[in-house]
Design a protein around this motif. Sequence first.
Motif, short mmCIF file in Angstrom:
data_model
loop_
_atom_site.label_atom_id
_atom_site.label_comp_id
_atom_site.label_asym_id
_atom_site.label_seq_id
_atom_site.Cartn_x
_atom_site.Cartn_y
_atom_site.Cartn_z
N SER A 70 0.87 -1.21 -0.10
CA SER A 70 0.32 0.04 -0.02
C SER A 70 0.80 1.29 -0.05
O SER A 70 1.95 1.22 0.75
CB SER A 70 -0.74 0.18 1.31
N ASP A 71 0.33 2.38 -0.76
CA ASP A 71 1.10 3.65 -0.59
C ASP A 71 0.78 4.26 0.60
O ASP A 71 1.25 5.40 1.07
CB ASP A 71 0.56 4.23 -1.83
N THR A 72 0.02 3.87 1.44
CA THR A 72 -0.51 4.53 2.90
C THR A 72 0.73 4.16 3.84
O THR A 72 1.08 3.19 4.34
CB THR A 72 -1.78 4.18 3.31
N PRO A 73 1.10 5.36 4.33
CA PRO A 73 2.23 4.97 5.57
C PRO A 73 1.56 4.19 6.67
O PRO A 73 0.73 4.27 7.13
CB PRO A 73 2.57 6.35 5.87
N ASP A 74 2.18 3.40 7.39
CA ASP A 74 2.01 2.72 8.62
C ASP A 74 2.25 3.42 9.87
O ASP A 74 3.28 3.52 10.14
CB ASP A 74 2.62 1.27 8.66
N SER A 92 0.97 2.49 12.69
CA SER A 92 0.48 1.81 13.86
C SER A 92 1.39 1.78 15.12
O SER A 92 0.77 1.70 16.16
CB SER A 92 0.29 0.37 13.32
#
Length: 73
Positions: free
Chosen positions: A2-6, A8
Amino acid sequence: MSDTPDFSNVQGGGSSTATKIYEVKSGDSLSKIAKHEYGDGNAWKIIFEANKDILKDPNKIFPGQKLKIPPKP
């Protein structure tokens, strides 16, 4: 992938890093405020330096003034 940063495992910052605002009360002095906020009256210079835009003399603070209280270094 995914291009979304993690994010968490990112932890939130504690309030110890935030600048507080303190309203001066009658009878206050910078050293008294420093003793209350930092446990050390000699740390008054930290408060004075953070408020040089409104304070010209560390001995002249007035009830009702709102002072920035930065985190102690």
